[in-house]
Design an enzyme around this catalytic site. Structure first.
Site, short mmCIF file in Angstrom:
data_model
loop_
_atom_site.label_atom_id
_atom_site.label_comp_id
_atom_site.label_asym_id
_atom_site.label_seq_id
_atom_site.Cartn_x
_atom_site.Cartn_y
_atom_site.Cartn_z
N THR A 88 0.87 -1.18 0.00
CA THR A 88 0.00 0.00 0.00
C THR A 88 0.91 1.23 0.00
O THR A 88 1.02 1.92 1.00
CB THR A 88 -0.91 0.02 1.25
N CYS A 266 8.21 2.13 5.24
CA CYS A 266 7.07 2.11 6.17
C CYS A 266 6.88 3.40 6.96
O CYS A 266 5.90 4.10 6.76
CB CYS A 266 7.18 0.93 7.11
N LYS A 269 6.02 6.80 5.02
CA LYS A 269 4.74 6.80 4.28
C LYS A 269 3.57 6.55 5.22
O LYS A 269 2.48 7.09 5.02
CB LYS A 269 4.77 5.78 3.14
C1 UDX Z 1 9.25 -0.41 10.75
C2 UDX Z 1 8.65 -0.89 12.08
O1 UDX Z 1 9.69 -1.03 13.05
C3 UDX Z 1 7.91 -2.19 11.89
O2 UDX Z 1 7.29 -2.59 13.11
C4 UDX Z 1 6.84 -2.00 10.81
O3 UDX Z 1 6.14 -3.21 10.58
C5 UDX Z 1 7.49 -1.51 9.52
O4 UDX Z 1 8.21 -0.30 9.78
P1 UDX Z 1 11.39 -1.03 9.27
O5 UDX Z 1 10.93 0.00 8.29
O6 UDX Z 1 11.89 -2.35 8.79
O7 UDX Z 1 10.24 -1.35 10.35
O8 UDX Z 1 12.62 -0.34 10.05
P2 UDX Z 1 12.99 0.05 11.53
O9 UDX Z 1 13.96 -0.91 12.06
O10 UDX Z 1 11.78 0.33 12.34
O11 UDX Z 1 13.76 1.43 11.27
C6 UDX Z 1 13.10 2.52 10.62
C7 UDX Z 1 14.02 3.68 10.42
O12 UDX Z 1 14.24 4.35 11.65
C8 UDX Z 1 15.42 3.35 9.88
O13 UDX Z 1 15.75 4.29 8.89
C9 UDX Z 1 16.32 3.47 11.09
O14 UDX Z 1 17.62 3.83 10.73
C10 UDX Z 1 15.61 4.58 11.86
N1 UDX Z 1 15.86 4.56 13.31
C11 UDX Z 1 15.45 3.51 14.06
C12 UDX Z 1 16.49 5.65 13.92
O15 UDX Z 1 16.87 6.63 13.26
N2 UDX Z 1 16.67 5.64 15.27
C13 UDX Z 1 16.26 4.61 16.06
O16 UDX Z 1 16.45 4.67 17.28
C14 UDX Z 1 15.63 3.50 15.43
#
Ligand code: UDX
Length: 439
Positions: A88, A266, A269
């Site tokens: 989506t 994720c 968006k």
């Molecule tokens: C996320 C959610 O965690 C997950 O539960 C959902 O189903 C999909 O979206 P994801 O996109 O795989 O998962 O990545 P995630 O590990 O959550 O990190 C997202 C972003 O945040 C990354 O760019 C990461 O570098 C950043 N981040 C994460 C930070 O800048 N600081 C943090 O402390 C944690």
């Protein structure tokens, strides 16, 4: 009782993980996708994306005969449970979610449903979508009255997809009857028996849980990044600040790492789609803070460009910038809304020569950002560089001995956009080390 036969619709991250994990739990699973090339690859045991352990699990399930891939919806017509796992994405011309894949999967599925079955929505959707799907089922499925809808949001993180599917923090079932609940309990029995908490609720709440969780996580990241902005002015250290906050068990340390902020397919968006939906529902004020969460996140990228410029005495012209990292986070080849590539291309547009290295995402980066230059190693990206930018915290970069770059770079400048390198190590090796939110 015989095990229900499962189908999975959509073979992206979510769908392939769901299909392989369910087959591993002993179910017969058929996964369908309209993309024939993708299905061919998957049927041959190869993944169109990088996810630790998943290719092995798919291979094992194919060998056992419990997992099949197909492009034909006829092959899933008789399944007992259909998981909708299609993407989506954000709409091209607005912040709202594009639900065309949800709708086209229903176009193909519903007319074929002749037996009693359960349709399970897993895709991340604007609240209200499930109710619309339920209405479509009633109107369009020949077995209408016997087709039940359940909403079961998925919380998997890239890099941890199998772990998050087989050992999730919680299971959420949005149901409209006890039949839907019983079906979910039987499909997820091994996880429930292992102690995973189950929340049974209505369709609206189940859809909301997913976007609320992502909104909270994005807010936590932007909160600490806002503190980093303040630290930069008062010469404080956001890493120490975050450590001190993390010992407060009410706050906790996870998702409190300050740096270049969040990207990926994720969080960015989902918060925008959530705001767009709130607008439609007339509750935009309730979520107006998410606009600020997004703005803080964008400002970190601009600040990173400024720090790079400051290291180069205010001029990008005739400078070489070595970039460590292209994926939106480590252990992933996903470059969707990658903060690293956004920063790299802004600096390229400002006139610098930019050379990017990433351990896994180079092919994707080359395809999407052809104007940038690429190297096949960190040392290659650092060659003759006037400044190095650490933008995705892969272990390879964290473990790197600065001495290997001594005779490689032109000037010993490094900006740590992820607060993941050891400042003492780099400074004592003669580097001018700077980071976001730290003195
Ligand atoms: C996320 C959610 O965690 C997950 O539960 C959902 O189903 C999909 O979206 P994801 O996109 O795989 O998962 O990545 P995630 O590990 O959550 O990190 C997202 C972003 O945040 C990354 O760019 C990461 O570098 C950043 N981040 C994460 C930070 O800048 N600081 C943090 O402390 C944690």
């Amino acid at each position: 009782m015989t095990k229900p036969r499962l189908s999975v619709i959509g073979t992206g991250y979510l769908g392939v993980t769901q299909a392989a994990c369910m087959a591993d739990l002993g179910f017969d699973v058929v996964a369908v996708d309209v993309n024939a090339e993708k299905i061919d690859r998957l049927a041959g045991g190869s993944l169109p994306f990088f996810e630790p352990g998943l290719a092995e699990l798919v291979g094992k399930s194919l060998d056992s005969g419990r997992l099949r891939f197909t492009t034909s919806y006829d092959d899933i017509a008789d399944s007992d449970v259909h998981f909708i796992c299609v993407g989506t994405p954000q709409q091209r011309d607005s912040n709202a979610a594009d639900l065309s894949y949800v709708d086209s999967s229903l176009d193909s599925l519903l007319p074929r449903l002749r037996n009693p079955c359960v349709v399970v929505g897993k895709s991340t959707v604007p609240v209200g979508t499930a109710e619309r799907v339920a209405a479509r089922i009633t109107a369009e499925a020949p077995a209408g009255a016997d087709v039940e809808l359940v909403w079961n949001p998925e919380f998997l993180r890239e890099g941890w997809a199998i772990e998050d599917t087989l050992r999730p923090d919680r299971l959420v079932f949005g149901v409209t009857s006890s039949r839907g609940e019983q079906c979910m309990r039987s499909v997820f029995e091994p996880l429930i028996d292992a102690g995973v908490p189950v929340v049974i609720t209505d369709l609206a709440t189940a859809q909301l849980v997913k976007v609320a969780a992502n909104a909270f996580l994005a807010t936590k990241i932007s909160f600490i990044n806002a503190m980093a902005e303040v630290c930069e002015v008062v010469h404080g250290d956001v890493k120490k600040l975050s450590e001190a906050l993390s010992y407060d068990s009410r706050i906790g340390g996870r998702f409190l790492h300050a740096g270049l902020g969040f990207g990926g397919g994720c969080l960015p968006k989902d918060i925008r789609a959530f705001m767009a939906r709130a607008d439609e529902l007339g509750v935009d004020q309730a979520l107006s803070f998410l606009g600020e969460v997004d703005a803080i996140n964008q400002r970190r990228r601009a600040r990173m460009v400024d720090l790079a410029l400051e290291s180069l005495d205010g001029n990008f012209r005739d400078c070489r910038v070595g970039v460590f990292g292209a994926s939106f986070k480590p252990n992933s080849d996903d470059i969707r809304d990658s903060p690293a590539l956004d920063v790299a291309s802004r600096i390229h547009d400002a006139g610098a020569e930019v050379i990017v290295y990433d351990p896994a995402a180079l092919d994707n980066a080359r395809r999407m950002y052809p104007a940038l230059d690429y190297a096949d190693s960190a040392v290659g990206a650092a060659h003759d560089a006037d400044v190095l930018l650490h933008l995705t915290e892969w272990r390879e970069f964290r473990d790197m001995d600065p001495a290997v770059l001594d005779d490689v770079v032109r000037r010993k400048n490094i900006v740590d956009g992820r607060n993941a390198l050891d400042p003492e190590r780099w400074r004592s090796a003669g580097w001018h080390y700077r980071a976001l939110g730290r003195p």
